[in-house]
Design a protein around this motif. Structure first.
Motif, short mmCIF file in Angstrom:
data_model
loop_
_atom_site.label_atom_id
_atom_site.label_comp_id
_atom_site.label_asym_id
_atom_site.label_seq_id
_atom_site.Cartn_x
_atom_site.Cartn_y
_atom_site.Cartn_z
N GLU A 54 0.83 -1.22 0.00
CA GLU A 54 0.00 0.00 0.00
C GLU A 54 0.86 1.26 0.00
OE1 GLU A 54 -3.13 0.25 -0.37
OE2 GLU A 54 -4.08 -1.62 0.28
N PRO A 230 -5.58 11.49 3.29
CA PRO A 230 -6.68 10.55 3.51
C PRO A 230 -6.47 9.21 2.81
CG PRO A 230 -7.33 12.29 1.99
CD PRO A 230 -6.04 12.71 2.58
N ASP A 231 -5.84 9.23 1.64
CA ASP A 231 -5.61 7.98 0.92
C ASP A 231 -4.64 7.07 1.69
OD1 ASP A 231 -7.33 8.72 -1.07
OD2 ASP A 231 -5.76 9.41 -2.44
N LYS A 234 -6.65 5.38 4.43
CA LYS A 234 -7.44 4.28 3.87
C LYS A 234 -6.55 3.09 3.54
CE LYS A 234 -10.97 7.32 1.85
NZ LYS A 234 -11.56 7.84 0.61
N VAL A 237 -5.68 1.23 6.75
CA VAL A 237 -6.81 0.41 7.20
C VAL A 237 -6.94 -0.85 6.35
CG1 VAL A 237 -9.33 0.34 7.37
CG2 VAL A 237 -8.08 2.33 8.25
N ARG A 238 -6.79 -0.72 5.04
CA ARG A 238 -6.87 -1.90 4.17
C ARG A 238 -5.80 -2.93 4.53
NH1 ARG A 238 -7.70 1.96 -0.04
NH2 ARG A 238 -5.48 1.79 -0.62
N ASP A 325 -16.03 6.96 10.25
CA ASP A 325 -16.09 5.77 9.41
C ASP A 325 -15.75 6.02 7.95
OD1 ASP A 325 -18.31 7.06 8.42
OD2 ASP A 325 -19.75 5.48 8.96
N SER A 326 -15.32 7.24 7.61
CA SER A 326 -15.11 7.59 6.21
C SER A 326 -13.88 6.93 5.60
CB SER A 326 -15.00 9.11 6.05
OG SER A 326 -13.84 9.61 6.69
N PHE A 327 -13.02 6.37 6.42
CA PHE A 327 -11.81 5.72 5.91
C PHE A 327 -11.97 4.21 5.75
CE2 PHE A 327 -10.52 9.55 8.20
CZ PHE A 327 -9.78 10.21 7.22
N LEU A 328 -13.14 3.69 6.10
CA LEU A 328 -13.39 2.26 6.01
C LEU A 328 -13.76 1.86 4.58
CD1 LEU A 328 -15.60 1.66 9.19
CD2 LEU A 328 -13.17 1.09 8.91
N PRO A 329 -13.28 0.71 4.13
CA PRO A 329 -13.75 0.19 2.84
C PRO A 329 -15.19 -0.32 2.99
CG PRO A 329 -12.27 -1.38 3.88
CD PRO A 329 -12.26 -0.15 4.73
#
Length: 337
Positions: A54, A230-231, A234, A237-238, A325-329
């Motif tokens: 990532e 922000p990317d 994310k 988290v992934r 929760d905006s960073f969750l897939p």
């Protein structure tokens, strides 16, 4: 084609690949305690190349407790931290608290538990009344004990509290100096069995089984980093979700990776600890239904109210103040069966 021309083409291809590859983003992840098997998903994500895939270069560091780990994220010395989300709720209840939020919940249920000796007459939570309960000064589980006691009709004044350091909590219970201790189920209960206390003599009274709505450990992020990268959040988290999958699918391998990084870690002990964490705290009914990482807003609000029974909020935070929760897939990617 000559050897020289082949070499030029190879060199050009290497240069092109280097140009195409994104530079890695270096980040620090703080844990709030020394390494143990409960952190296996992060170790698995690191050793399995999921962070690097990532475009993240993740380094680990260790704080003395959740408040210190939160402070590191607030200062920007760490971009991420794994902390007790209930401590983050209390942090938000203070005046002028920075807007630090959790972006991923690892422990769907808090590991808080009363661990007691059945031979001392404790088999259910009600049996704690009239007994001596040992607790460490810094123990996060004890913060919610008053609310849990009142919720279950137990008079806290009828429970003798014995204060001690965390280092002697399990030895004192195994020696019979107290009847029960407040702690984490995957720490105290597993450590006591390792000290020779028979599993048949242990009553592990999990707060979650007695009406406690608290979530447990969660990933928090520095607000400035979240706003500008922000990317990367994310992507982090992934990678962690991938690490969770690796850990659940191959717990023995995950534990080997953790023990290799520990100072004097015991493989059998850490494997039992990891299996306890997966069963009790990660793979809950809620997670199997909704996926890993998120929250149920109504339940979270109830958890905040339970904290408020023993903590005076300068301003009561809402679920939205604490969790983003905006960073969750999407949920389909977060499902673990």
């Amino acid at each position: 084609m000559t050897l020289a021309s082949t070499g030029l083409i190879t060199a050009h291809a290497a240069e092109q690949a280097a140009e195409d590859k994104k530079p890695q983003t270096s980040v620090q992840l703080s844990f709030d305690r020394p390494l143990d098997a409960s952190m296996a998903p992060f170790v698995a994500a690191s050793s399995g190349g999921l962070f690097s895939a990532e475009d993240l270069a993740v380094s680990f560091n260790f704080a003395s407790a959740s408040p210190e780990a939160i402070a590191r994220v607030a200062s920007g010395s760490s971009e991420f931290a794994l902390v007790d989300i209930n401590e983050l709720i209390r942090f938000h209840g203070k005046a002028d608290a920075p807007p630090i939020k959790a972006v991923f919940v690892l422990f769907n249920q808090a590991p808080y538990a009363i661990v007691a000796r059945k031979s001392r007459g404790i088999r259910t939570l009600a049996d704690v009344e009239g007994k001596t309960l040992g607790t460490a000064e810094t123990d996060l589980s004890f913060h919610l004990w008053p609310a849990l006691a009142r919720q279950n009709g137990i008079r806290p004044a009828n429970v003798k509290v014995y204060r001690m350091s965390a280092a002697v909590r399990e030895p004192i219970l195994s020696a019979g100096q107290v009847d029960a201790v407040a702690g984490f189920s995957y720490l105290s209960a597993v450590n006591l069995r390792d000290r020779g206390v028979p599993a048949t003599d242990l009553a592990v009274l999990r707060y979650a089984d007695y009406g406690c709505d608290a979530y447990g450990f969660a990933i928090i992020v520095n607000p400035a980093f979240a706003a500008t990268r922000p990317d990367a959040v994310k992507a982090f988290v992934r990678a962690v979700i991938g690490g969770i999958h690796l850990t659940i699918n191959e717990p023995e391998r995950a534990v080997d990776e953790v023990v290799a990084r520990m100072d004097g870690g015991q493989r059998d002990l850490e494997l039992e600890r990891l299996r306890t964490v997966i069963a009790d705290n990660i793979l809950t009914t809620e997670v199997k239904r909704n996926g890993i990482g998120g929250i149920d807003a109504a339940r979270f609000e109830r958890a905040i109210d339970q904290i408020g029974e023993d903590f005076k909020f300068r301003r009561r935070p809402s679920a939205a103040d604490v969790f983003d929760d905006s960073f969750l897939p999407p949920a389909r990617i977060r499902l673990i069966n």
